[in-house]
Design a protein around this motif. Sequence first.
Motif, PDB file in Angstrom:
ATOM      1  N   UNK A 116      17.414   7.267  -2.674  1.00 31.17           N
ATOM      2  CA  UNK A 116      18.020   6.825  -1.431  1.00 31.17           C
ATOM      3  C   UNK A 116      17.681   5.356  -1.189  1.00 31.17           C
ATOM      4  N   UNK A 117      18.476   4.715  -0.365  1.00 24.30           N
ATOM      5  CA  UNK A 117      18.230   3.297  -0.094  1.00 24.30           C
ATOM      6  C   UNK A 117      16.938   3.085   0.671  1.00 24.30           C
ATOM      7  N   UNK A 118      16.417   4.141   1.380  1.00 23.92           N
ATOM      8  CA  UNK A 118      15.148   3.981   2.090  1.00 23.92           C
ATOM      9  C   UNK A 118      14.000   3.740   1.108  1.00 23.92           C
ATOM     10  N   UNK A 119      14.135   4.232  -0.106  1.00 29.03           N
ATOM     11  CA  UNK A 119      13.084   4.102  -1.104  1.00 29.03           C
ATOM     12  C   UNK A 119      13.292   2.910  -2.020  1.00 29.03           C
ATOM     13  N   UNK A 120      14.323   2.126  -1.749  1.00 30.31           N
ATOM     14  CA  UNK A 120      14.637   0.952  -2.570  1.00 30.31           C
ATOM     15  C   UNK A 120      14.355  -0.298  -1.761  1.00 30.31           C
ATOM     16  N   UNK A 121      13.730  -1.269  -2.419  1.00 28.74           N
ATOM     17  CA  UNK A 121      13.391  -2.495  -1.711  1.00 28.74           C
ATOM     18  C   UNK A 121      13.514  -3.676  -2.661  1.00 28.74           C
ATOM     19  N   UNK A 122      14.109  -4.757  -2.164  1.00 30.70           N
ATOM     20  CA  UNK A 122      14.112  -6.017  -2.914  1.00 30.70           C
ATOM     21  C   UNK A 122      12.776  -6.686  -2.673  1.00 30.70           C
ATOM     22  N   UNK A 123      12.200  -7.216  -3.718  1.00 33.36           N
ATOM     23  CA  UNK A 123      10.889  -7.847  -3.621  1.00 33.36           C
ATOM     24  C   UNK A 123      10.967  -9.251  -4.200  1.00 33.36           C
ATOM     25  N   UNK A 124      10.572 -10.238  -3.397  1.00 34.67           N
ATOM     26  CA  UNK A 124      10.484 -11.613  -3.862  1.00 34.67           C
ATOM     27  C   UNK A 124       8.996 -11.928  -3.974  1.00 34.67           C
ATOM     28  N   UNK A 125       8.559 -12.240  -5.178  1.00 36.15           N
ATOM     29  CA  UNK A 125       7.127 -12.363  -5.414  1.00 36.15           C
ATOM     30  C   UNK A 125       6.856 -13.376  -6.522  1.00 36.15           C
ATOM     31  N   UNK A 126       5.776 -14.115  -6.349  1.00 37.95           N
ATOM     32  CA  UNK A 126       5.284 -14.998  -7.408  1.00 37.95           C
ATOM     33  C   UNK A 126       3.851 -14.593  -7.707  1.00 37.95           C
ATOM     34  N   UNK A 127       3.448 -14.765  -8.971  1.00 34.64           N
ATOM     35  CA  UNK A 127       2.092 -14.410  -9.395  1.00 34.64           C
ATOM     36  C   UNK A 127       1.396 -15.638  -9.937  1.00 34.64           C
ATOM     37  N   UNK A 128       0.092 -15.709  -9.640  1.00 32.50           N
ATOM     38  CA  UNK A 128      -0.724 -16.851 -10.041  1.00 32.50           C
ATOM     39  C   UNK A 128      -2.045 -16.373 -10.613  1.00 32.50           C
ATOM     40  N   UNK A 129      -2.643 -17.191 -11.458  1.00 33.80           N
ATOM     41  CA  UNK A 129      -4.029 -16.998 -11.874  1.00 33.80           C
ATOM     42  C   UNK A 129      -4.900 -17.745 -10.876  1.00 33.80           C
ATOM     43  N   UNK A 130      -6.035 -17.159 -10.540  1.00 32.84           N
ATOM     44  CA  UNK A 130      -6.967 -17.814  -9.621  1.00 32.84           C
ATOM     45  C   UNK A 130      -7.966 -18.648 -10.413  1.00 32.84           C
ATOM     46  N   UNK A 131      -8.387 -19.785  -9.837  1.00 38.73           N
ATOM     47  CA  UNK A 131      -9.479 -20.588 -10.408  1.00 38.73           C
ATOM     48  C   UNK A 131     -10.816 -19.963 -10.056  1.00 38.73           C
ATOM     49  N   UNK A 132     -10.885 -19.438  -8.841  1.00 38.45           N
ATOM     50  CA  UNK A 132     -12.110 -18.824  -8.316  1.00 38.45           C
ATOM     51  C   UNK A 132     -11.712 -17.942  -7.144  1.00 38.45           C
ATOM     52  N   UNK A 133     -12.641 -17.128  -6.685  1.00 35.78           N
ATOM     53  CA  UNK A 133     -12.386 -16.320  -5.495  1.00 35.78           C
ATOM     54  C   UNK A 133     -12.552 -17.202  -4.267  1.00 35.78           C
ATOM     55  N   UNK A 134     -11.573 -17.233  -3.396  1.00 32.85           N
ATOM     56  CA  UNK A 134     -11.676 -18.089  -2.213  1.00 32.85           C
ATOM     57  C   UNK A 134     -12.651 -17.497  -1.196  1.00 32.85           C
ATOM     58  N   UNK A 135     -13.330 -18.346  -0.431  1.00 39.23           N
ATOM     59  CA  UNK A 135     -14.305 -17.850   0.549  1.00 39.23           C
ATOM     60  C   UNK A 135     -13.684 -16.938   1.607  1.00 39.23           C
ATOM     61  N   UNK A 136     -12.393 -17.089   1.883  1.00 37.32           N
ATOM     62  CA  UNK A 136     -11.759 -16.276   2.920  1.00 37.32           C
ATOM     63  C   UNK A 136     -11.636 -14.800   2.547  1.00 37.32           C
ATOM     64  N   UNK A 137     -11.974 -14.441   1.301  1.00 40.33           N
ATOM     65  CA  UNK A 137     -11.957 -13.028   0.921  1.00 40.33           C
ATOM     66  C   UNK A 137     -13.128 -12.261   1.515  1.00 40.33           C
ATOM     67  N   UNK A 138     -14.189 -12.970   1.879  1.00 38.73           N
ATOM     68  CA  UNK A 138     -15.328 -12.306   2.511  1.00 38.73           C
ATOM     69  C   UNK A 138     -14.847 -11.665   3.804  1.00 38.73           C
ATOM     70  N   UNK A 139     -14.977 -10.368   3.881  1.00 41.25           N
ATOM     71  CA  UNK A 139     -14.536  -9.643   5.066  1.00 41.25           C
ATOM     72  C   UNK A 139     -13.056  -9.311   5.090  1.00 41.25           C
ATOM     73  N   UNK A 140     -12.303  -9.712   4.055  1.00 42.69           N
ATOM     74  CA  UNK A 140     -10.869  -9.409   4.022  1.00 42.69           C
ATOM     75  C   UNK A 140     -10.659  -7.917   3.762  1.00 42.69           C
TER      76      UNK A 140
END
Length: 177
Positions: A2-26
Amino acid sequence: MTTENKQDEFERMFLAKHLPPMLTGARSKEIFDIYIPHTQPHCKLRLRKAGDTLEMTKKEPATGSDSSHLVEYTIPLTPEEFAALRTVKGKEVRKIRYYYEADSVTYEVGVFQDALLGLVTVDVEFHNREAMEAFQMPDWFLAEVTQQSFLAGGELCGKSFEDIAHHLERYDYVPIK
């Protein structure tokens, strides 16, 4: 589906250099994926346990081979259905996914576990193509890898960090521990 289970997704993927500090508590959750069938080099059918959510998903490019615009079909599963489907031989991958928002952008930071320990990718999802194309990488990103199939979940599953290290060398990627 059904169309309820179908979704268009716009996404980009990246490699991280390091874990950003804002992940603490995320907010985070463990994600366990099983890709089937195990005989395909790039599986497109996935069983997923993400926290308490159980589902089966199939993702395919909306047009051609552009991995930034996917069509995703999702079927929610009961615990019994998931348990039964989990018995099918598949290729597995596990990660901790951290979520945080900044400047109206949601970052999904995937910290891979087990044999892929050291790999950290960041998925950034957008509401439309225009927002996706306007996005600028923050300084904690190393490189965009959206179109690199070796990092697609269906191809990455069942592999080790050593299996993909030669691909990562092109980006001067340093494992993040």
